[in-house]
Scaffold this active site. Structure first.
Site, PDB file in Angstrom:
ATOM      1  N   HIS A 126       0.842  -1.208   0.000  1.00  0.00           N
ATOM      2  CA  HIS A 126       0.000   0.000   0.000  1.00  0.00           C
ATOM      3  C   HIS A 126       0.868   1.244   0.000  1.00  0.00           C
ATOM      4  O   HIS A 126       1.981   1.251   0.499  1.00  0.00           O
ATOM      5  CB  HIS A 126      -0.948   0.007   1.196  1.00  0.00           C
ATOM      6  CG  HIS A 126      -0.244  -0.252   2.496  1.00  0.00           C
ATOM      7  ND1 HIS A 126       0.413   0.738   3.167  1.00  0.00           N
ATOM      8  CD2 HIS A 126      -0.058  -1.384   3.198  1.00  0.00           C
ATOM      9  CE1 HIS A 126       0.967   0.213   4.247  1.00  0.00           C
ATOM     10  NE2 HIS A 126       0.700  -1.074   4.288  1.00  0.00           N
ATOM     11  N   ARG A 127       0.333   2.291  -0.610  1.00  0.00           N
ATOM     12  CA  ARG A 127       1.062   3.552  -0.698  1.00  0.00           C
ATOM     13  C   ARG A 127       0.391   4.644   0.112  1.00  0.00           C
ATOM     14  O   ARG A 127       1.001   5.641   0.433  1.00  0.00           O
ATOM     15  CB  ARG A 127       1.138   4.027  -2.153  1.00  0.00           C
ATOM     16  CG  ARG A 127       1.829   3.077  -3.060  1.00  0.00           C
ATOM     17  CD  ARG A 127       1.761   3.579  -4.467  1.00  0.00           C
ATOM     18  NE  ARG A 127       0.350   3.722  -4.860  1.00  0.00           N
ATOM     19  CZ  ARG A 127      -0.062   4.067  -6.035  1.00  0.00           C
ATOM     20  NH1 ARG A 127       0.802   4.334  -6.971  1.00  0.00           N
ATOM     21  NH2 ARG A 127      -1.337   4.178  -6.320  1.00  0.00           N
ATOM     22  N   ASP A 128      -0.870   4.486   0.419  1.00  0.00           N
ATOM     23  CA  ASP A 128      -1.637   5.586   0.989  1.00  0.00           C
ATOM     24  C   ASP A 128      -2.455   5.067   2.166  1.00  0.00           C
ATOM     25  O   ASP A 128      -3.607   4.687   2.005  1.00  0.00           O
ATOM     26  CB  ASP A 128      -2.552   6.170  -0.092  1.00  0.00           C
ATOM     27  CG  ASP A 128      -3.260   7.425   0.377  1.00  0.00           C
ATOM     28  OD1 ASP A 128      -2.826   8.016   1.375  1.00  0.00           O
ATOM     29  OD2 ASP A 128      -4.249   7.797  -0.273  1.00  0.00           O
ATOM     30  N   PHE A 129      -1.860   5.066   3.328  1.00  0.00           N
ATOM     31  CA  PHE A 129      -2.550   4.577   4.521  1.00  0.00           C
ATOM     32  C   PHE A 129      -3.094   5.759   5.287  1.00  0.00           C
ATOM     33  O   PHE A 129      -2.356   6.663   5.635  1.00  0.00           O
ATOM     34  CB  PHE A 129      -1.563   3.772   5.378  1.00  0.00           C
ATOM     35  CG  PHE A 129      -2.180   3.260   6.638  1.00  0.00           C
ATOM     36  CD1 PHE A 129      -3.046   2.200   6.593  1.00  0.00           C
ATOM     37  CD2 PHE A 129      -1.883   3.844   7.850  1.00  0.00           C
ATOM     38  CE1 PHE A 129      -3.628   1.712   7.757  1.00  0.00           C
ATOM     39  CE2 PHE A 129      -2.453   3.369   9.008  1.00  0.00           C
ATOM     40  CZ  PHE A 129      -3.322   2.302   8.956  1.00  0.00           C
ATOM     41  N   LYS A 130      -4.402   5.759   5.507  1.00  0.00           N
ATOM     42  CA  LYS A 130      -5.041   6.855   6.254  1.00  0.00           C
ATOM     43  C   LYS A 130      -5.824   6.298   7.405  1.00  0.00           C
ATOM     44  O   LYS A 130      -6.406   5.276   7.350  1.00  0.00           O
ATOM     45  CB  LYS A 130      -5.975   7.635   5.357  1.00  0.00           C
ATOM     46  CG  LYS A 130      -5.245   8.355   4.263  1.00  0.00           C
ATOM     47  CD  LYS A 130      -6.216   9.104   3.392  1.00  0.00           C
ATOM     48  CE  LYS A 130      -5.479   9.735   2.253  1.00  0.00           C
ATOM     49  NZ  LYS A 130      -6.324  10.278   1.249  1.00  0.00           N
TER      50      LYS A 130
END
Length: 115
Positions: A111-115
């Site tokens: 994953h590149r975008d963990f929010k």
């Protein structure tokens, strides 16, 4: 989630949809739908009850208009340390799930975008 149009971005979005359809975890938002046409591709996720984690971590920076759209008061109180720790543990649990091979899948999720 909106993506830029283009063949490379569309291919990435298609891979993401394929992976998300295999994932099921209580601390991951489910994919509700998607639109993968060349113009305006997007993924649809449910809104987070109570606003985003960032809204609650930094309530003074949360936009009142955004909060009202979510049905929340125009100002939020900051999360206490116990609540922050609980959320951190839940996020860690979700990340561990993503880093294990999916059953019947081809491997782990990067994953590149963990929010």
């Amino acid at each position: 989630k909106r993506a830029k149009s283009g063949k490379h971005e569309l291919a990435n979005l298609q891979r993401e949809v394929s992976m998300l359809q295999q994932c099921s975890h209580k601390h991951l938002l489910p994919l509700l739908g998607y639109h993968l046409e060349q113009e305006n591709p997007c993924l649809v996720f449910p809104l987070m009850r109570g606003g985003s984690f960032a809204d609650r971590l930094f309530p003074s920076e949360a936009e009142p208009v955004h909060l009202r759209r979510l049905g929340l008061p125009a100002s939020l109180t900051s999360l206490g340390w116990q609540e922050r720790l609980r959320i951190l543990c839940q996020a860690t649990d979700a990340l561990l799930y993503l880093h294990r091979p999916l059953v019947g899948g081809k491997g782990i999720v990067i994953h590149r975008d963990f929010k």
